[in-house]
Write an enzyme that holds these catalytic residues in place. Sequence first.
Site, mmCIF file in Angstrom:
data_model
loop_
_atom_site.group_PDB
_atom_site.id
_atom_site.type_symbol
_atom_site.label_atom_id
_atom_site.label_comp_id
_atom_site.label_asym_id
_atom_site.label_seq_id
_atom_site.Cartn_x
_atom_site.Cartn_y
_atom_site.Cartn_z
ATOM 1 N N GLU A 56 11.533 -35.268 -19.401
ATOM 2 C CA GLU A 56 10.614 -34.344 -20.078
ATOM 3 C C GLU A 56 9.932 -34.988 -21.289
ATOM 4 O OE1 GLU A 56 13.188 -30.989 -20.691
ATOM 5 O OE2 GLU A 56 13.226 -30.539 -18.551
ATOM 6 N N ASP A 85 7.055 -28.735 -14.317
ATOM 7 C CA ASP A 85 8.042 -28.608 -15.391
ATOM 8 C C ASP A 85 8.996 -27.506 -14.933
ATOM 9 O OD1 ASP A 85 9.506 -28.001 -17.641
ATOM 10 O OD2 ASP A 85 7.795 -27.428 -18.891
ATOM 11 N N ASP A 100 11.698 -31.157 -29.264
ATOM 12 C CA ASP A 100 11.491 -30.036 -28.339
ATOM 13 C C ASP A 100 12.319 -28.838 -28.798
ATOM 14 O OD1 ASP A 100 11.470 -28.253 -26.232
ATOM 15 O OD2 ASP A 100 11.791 -29.761 -24.680
ATOM 16 N N LYS A 150 19.209 -23.863 -14.202
ATOM 17 C CA LYS A 150 19.121 -25.282 -14.546
ATOM 18 C C LYS A 150 20.417 -25.771 -15.202
ATOM 19 C CE LYS A 150 15.878 -28.347 -16.988
ATOM 20 N NZ LYS A 150 14.586 -28.357 -17.683
#
Length: 657
Positions: free
Chosen positions: A192, A29, A215, A93
Amino acid sequence: MSEPRPDIQTNVDSPGATDSNRSCIIGIDLGTTNSLVAVADDHGPRILNDAGGHAIVPSVVRFPEGSAGEPIIGREARAHLVEFPAETVYSVKRLMGKSVTDVTGDLEYLGYQVVQGEHDTARVRIGDRIISPQEVSALILQKLREVAENALGHQVREAVITVPAYFDDAQRQATRDAGRIAGLEVKRIVNEPTAAALAYGLGHGSKQETIAVYDLGGGTFDISILQIIPHEAAEDSTDDSAQLDSFFQVVSTSGDTHLGGDDVDRMIVELVEREIREEFGMELTFPPSTRQALRQFSEATKIRLSEFDQAEIQVDLGEERVYQRVLLRDEFEGMIRSWVDRSLACCTRALRDAGMKPDQIDRVVMVGGSTRIPLVRQMLGTYFDAEPYTALDPDKVVALGAAVQGSILAGSHTNALLLDVIPLSLGIETMGGAVAKLVMRNSMVPCQAKEMFSTSVDGQTSIKIHILQGEREMVADCRSLGEFHLRGIPPMPAGIPKLEVTFHIDANGILNVSAVEMRSGKRAAIQIVPNHGLARDEVDQMELESYKFAREDMKLHRVVDLRVNAALDIKWISERMGKLGNAIDDDYRAALQQHLDTLTDFIEQSEDDPQSVDADAFLKAKQSLDEASVRLHEISIAQSLRDERATSAQDSTDESG
Ligand code: AMP
């Protein structure tokens, strides 16, 4: 296929590498703030920790002054972020596969310099060095690879890496490139939310299901609607590495790149600052260090309120001024309700894009630390009219799912427990360390069981519910699955609270345990994946042991139950004998005392060596005391009536006087 030569070599010495080792595919992850690595084997998926026992590798890299310095990755880089803002790269990211124009909105949140590179790509500038986001991510991946190799004791070459569902081709390609630079063969890039669903074992069945993956982290919020397309060919297929993730279709996504737990911390900081000003009339300008401390402290308060009904806040302002208050969960929930609503508005958008209504969602999977807030769970449950999946650690669920995907691709997934029945019985701990089983092994899923319990201590305001798995009779011989506390029960004498415990196992094998104290209405619950970390051979072993020890176990359980009940009897009878005093004649008192002494001897023997106790004789002694105490009950009732009459006579005398 030949491996492209990695640009950066790892220095890990891997003496134990063998062919079978090489087929191990790790799951990564690669997060904006934190990253994790996991692996799945016969025991199912598990997170791999570094030598210090830390699971999380902060996605932070520091490039020390001068190009010769070795990059510092993870925990240490994060610890010195404030000191070295210009040479520490975080949230990289956000730059992956993007142009500078794409990320203008993010630049104000980044302390380092972002410049334009080849083909208009965003690059990081540290001193004279221009570094691509892929290279920074590669360093984080390399660190994770190192963690995995050290934990597993062999070399790792292949990985599955997760990305947000909304990542476009360029962002996915950049992630692949980062893996390649780190010397990893990226077997697959997985969404994800898909990984989170895989971690819960979703997608194995033959049903078409629609899943919402919610999330909510520290700074970002994502909602994804996934559709599981039934795996028609599953039974014919000999190729288990068939692309499982292709059976998960992302129908729609929505979110907010600036919505998360940090907002809640800020709300508490603002509340405290406002009240300090109101109370002390101060024109307060808090120095950065105090603000930072206040933020950390607010986060701790928030986290405490996820478990308790209230949290105390105390700030020492110096000169004997102390700000102090209790923040109740109710008040806290009032503060954050509109913040949760903002996330629900994104859910509504995602559903609208999918052409769906909330009640068409079959499962809701929770990801991200902020989903531990009870109000978030509750409001989401109401919104989707479904109990959200919370059993797995919301910070680890994506890495765990990536590892599941890795094991499927490696063809090593076949031994995992995929079951339509409960392989081992499930129950809770009762007094004396025995286990009361609610769901018996081999029950079909879904199933439900309920049982009533009570307390054995006076005035107990909190009850611990400890959930166990196994065939044996005592806690020590079973597998502990988790525990929770039912708090806030009004004090009552032992045996009076009415505690209803319900086990509900859904079609995916997820266990929901809830406990309600019926007199006060207090309720608490926990969710567990019972088969997590359990291998087939362990189930067989536990079953074998249950046969082997069946006789001893049954006896032990019986003796422990007798001991608990006998102790309650002795307590009640001794108290009555004390209270009734002369109302009991000497002969009767002596007879009762003899029964009490006999039973106390049994209790003591059962504590020293339970297997040596003659359980039938123990039961007989208890029954004899029960019979002998019938008269005591009668005397006690008669005495109470006399007392009551005397009180009302006194009252009427007082009134007429
Ligand atoms: P993540 O980005 O997924 O690591 O989530 C981090 C966020 O989760 C931070 O805002 C944390 O304060 C928050 N968080 C972690 N644990 C809890 C908890 N028990 N209750 C409430 N918020 C939490």
